[in-house]
Design a protein around this motif. Structure first.
Motif, mmCIF file in Angstrom:
data_model
loop_
_atom_site.group_PDB
_atom_site.id
_atom_site.type_symbol
_atom_site.label_atom_id
_atom_site.label_comp_id
_atom_site.label_asym_id
_atom_site.label_seq_id
_atom_site.Cartn_x
_atom_site.Cartn_y
_atom_site.Cartn_z
ATOM 1 N N ASP A 149 0.831 -1.209 0.000
ATOM 2 C CA ASP A 149 0.000 0.000 0.000
ATOM 3 C C ASP A 149 0.866 1.261 0.000
ATOM 4 O O ASP A 149 0.613 2.197 -0.769
ATOM 5 C CB ASP A 149 -0.931 0.011 1.220
ATOM 6 C CG ASP A 149 -2.030 -1.033 1.133
ATOM 7 O OD1 ASP A 149 -2.329 -1.492 0.006
ATOM 8 O OD2 ASP A 149 -2.582 -1.404 2.184
ATOM 9 N N GLN A 150 1.896 1.275 0.849
ATOM 10 C CA GLN A 150 2.792 2.428 0.893
ATOM 11 C C GLN A 150 3.534 2.595 -0.427
ATOM 12 O O GLN A 150 3.717 3.713 -0.913
ATOM 13 C CB GLN A 150 3.798 2.271 2.025
ATOM 14 C CG GLN A 150 3.215 2.421 3.416
ATOM 15 C CD GLN A 150 4.244 2.114 4.485
ATOM 16 O OE1 GLN A 150 4.150 1.112 5.190
ATOM 17 N NE2 GLN A 150 5.256 2.954 4.610
ATOM 18 N N ALA A 151 3.948 1.484 -1.000
ATOM 19 C CA ALA A 151 4.688 1.530 -2.265
ATOM 20 C C ALA A 151 3.834 2.126 -3.381
ATOM 21 O O ALA A 151 4.281 3.003 -4.130
ATOM 22 C CB ALA A 151 5.154 0.135 -2.650
ATOM 23 N N ALA A 152 2.601 1.656 -3.492
ATOM 24 C CA ALA A 152 1.710 2.151 -4.540
ATOM 25 C C ALA A 152 1.410 3.629 -4.347
ATOM 26 O O ALA A 152 1.388 4.408 -5.314
ATOM 27 C CB ALA A 152 0.414 1.340 -4.551
ATOM 28 N N LYS A 153 1.192 4.038 -3.111
ATOM 29 C CA LYS A 153 0.892 5.447 -2.816
ATOM 30 C C LYS A 153 2.051 6.340 -3.229
ATOM 31 O O LYS A 153 1.865 7.368 -3.890
ATOM 32 C CB LYS A 153 0.597 5.609 -1.324
ATOM 33 C CG LYS A 153 0.274 7.038 -0.886
ATOM 34 C CD LYS A 153 -0.051 7.068 0.600
ATOM 35 C CE LYS A 153 -0.403 8.483 1.064
ATOM 36 N NZ LYS A 153 0.764 9.384 1.000
ATOM 37 N N LEU A 154 3.261 5.948 -2.867
ATOM 38 C CA LEU A 154 4.436 6.764 -3.171
ATOM 39 C C LEU A 154 4.715 6.791 -4.676
ATOM 40 O O LEU A 154 5.063 7.843 -5.233
ATOM 41 C CB LEU A 154 5.644 6.207 -2.419
ATOM 42 C CG LEU A 154 6.777 7.187 -2.113
ATOM 43 C CD1 LEU A 154 6.278 8.339 -1.266
ATOM 44 C CD2 LEU A 154 7.906 6.467 -1.389
#
Length: 468
Positions: free
Chosen positions: A197-202
């Motif tokens: 989730d963090q990867a996709a957001k960034l």
């Protein structure tokens, strides 16, 4: 890509607290142009591409040490050549080191020279340590950050790849050139360590700042792949294609991800169309290592799925065969072996195995040659046994190393070809001792990657032979 007037001259590099030991503003700007293209995974024709910039850089100041650093470093990071095999590269490295001894370079520049020299010896881990030493005092040194990122990738150091960027991330404010691309680097490390989730957001933040950032597209593609979200992945790649297709160094790999969704879905003809229209032409045009491993991996996956790939291996082998005895990266070696096995070239297969064995016996400080005995050779021999129909022997070789294959580098998505090889090997075993291995592996895969059509197909195959 920045206009030539926006590229940093001597004073701009000083102002960034990254002074370069040259009095040539032109050399400084060409260094910036080369670095920018490397970060963006694209040759800018208006600047003459990376090779054109490096040629002009050398002409602008032949004794510019950091010009030699970036030129040699880029050759090495491409993993298609080494000082052991390439006399011209060996001479270029010696010239770089000699120049560094005759000039009053900054400590940062001296570390860059040492890191590239260490990388050339095959000691990737120590080279990364030197780049990290630079980043502790100079957190916005993009060359050190990117070289370390790629080095960690080749080593399979997923946490280090993530944390290296995390440590410097706060310093990359929007006013720093290329700052949005640091989001892409960080997002990839987060993705590889399963912070999806963090990867996709960034990555999407990076794409909002720069829609043509092919590496951030690549991170989003990985997230969908790891979650078996093939529908969302296909939609994302289709909608973003116009933004990344001109990134000549990464477009082929992004098309490879596109094809993986089609394989997941079971649309083999669609995957082969992507291969024929984009992946093979890119391979034949570029001859880069990334295009080679993508081509080999895709055909190998399709064959394991029972798909006929026709004569396509015969198109790949002439490109991979000259590198079969390079032994620069074990990850590359395993993919070159796929090509020789697929094309049924037993001589090239044997030459690869024999020369890899020899490299493992005199490894020196080369990390890949040190790893060859315990991981690289068993993996390659297992692939040969699998191809020859000796599934039981292949499984004997694969099981003890399955959790060490990460050490040959690559991404989770790329290494999944070896997970699939392990499962297909287990499915074809005849020994009663291995009867339940396939079932165990499939239960594990289904738990980690639920709702995967590919896994469901494998489970049905296992059930057909009463293994489930």
């Amino acid at each position: 890509m920045p206009a030539s007037s926006a590229l940093r001259d001597c004073q701009a590099w000083k102002d960034a607290k990254l002074p370069l030991s040259t009095t040539s503003n032109e050399a400084c700007k060409l260094f910036d142009a080369t670095l920018t293209q490397y970060v963006k995974w694209a040759n800018d024709k208006s600047l003459g591409g990376i090779e054109g910039c490096l040629a002009k850089l050398k002409a602008a100041d032949p004794t510019f040490a950091m010009g030699h650093v970036i030129a040699n470093g880029l050759v090495l990071i491409g993993t298609g050549s080494s000082v052991r095999l390439d006399k011209e590269l060996d001479m270029a490295m010696k010239t770089m080191v000699e120049l560094s001894k005759t000039q009053p370079l900054t400590p940062r520049e001296q570390l860059h020279v040492s890191a590239v020299e260490t990388f050339a010896k095959g000691n990737l881990s120590k080279a990364c340590d030197l780049w990290e030493e630079i980043l502790r005092d100079h957190p916005t040194d993009m060359l050190a950050l990117k070289f370390a990122h790629d080095g960690y990738f080749y080593l399979g150091y997923k946490e280090q790849m993530r944390d290296s960027v995390a440590r410097v991330y706060p310093f990359w404010t929007p006013d720093v050139p290329l700052s949005s691309y640091v989001k892409g680097l960080y997002s990839f490390g987060l993705m590889e360590t399963h912070f999806y989730d963090q990867a996709a957001k960034l990555a999407k933040e990076a794409l909002s700042a720069e829609p043509t950032d092919a590496w951030s597209v690549h991170t989003v593609a990985h997230v969908h792949e790891m979650r078996a979200e093939y529908k969302a992945g296909l939609e994302f790649m289709q909608h973003s294609e116009n933004q990344w297709k001109d990134s000549d160094m990464l477009a082929c790999h992004n098309y490879w991800h596109w094809a993986l969704y089609l394989i997941e879905k079971g649309d083999y003809e669609g995957a082969l169309t992507i291969y024929d229209n984009h992946i093979l032409p890119s391979l034949q045009r570029s001859g880069t290592m990334l295009d080679m491993v993508d081509s080999c991996s895709m055909l190998f996956r399709l064959q394991m799925e029972g798909v006929s790939v026709g004569q396509r291996w015969q198109d790949v082998l002439p490109v991979t065969r000259p590198h079969s005895q390079d032994h620069i990266l074990l990850f590359n070696d395993a993919h070159f072996l796929m090509a020789s096995l697929g094309a049924q070239d037993r001589q090239t297969t044997q030459d690869l195995l024999t020369s890899l064995q020899e490299a493992s016996e005199s490894p020196g400080e080369n990390c890949q040659h040190l790893l060859a005995r315990d991981v690289g050779l068993p993996l390659c021999r297992a692939m040969v046994e699998f191809k020859d129909g000796n599934a039981d022997r292949a499984l004997e070789l694969l099981l003890p190393i399955r959790y060490r294959i990460v050490q040959i580098g690559g991404s989770d998505a790329q290494r999944d070809v070896f997970n699939q090889l392990l499962i297909h090997t287990a499915l074809n075993c005849t020994s009663s001792a291995y009867r339940n291995v396939a079932r165990s592996l499939l239960m594990e895969r289904d738990a980690l990657k639920p709702n995967s059509p590919l896994t469901e197909r494998l489970i049905r195959k296992a059930a057909a032979v009463h293994l489930m």
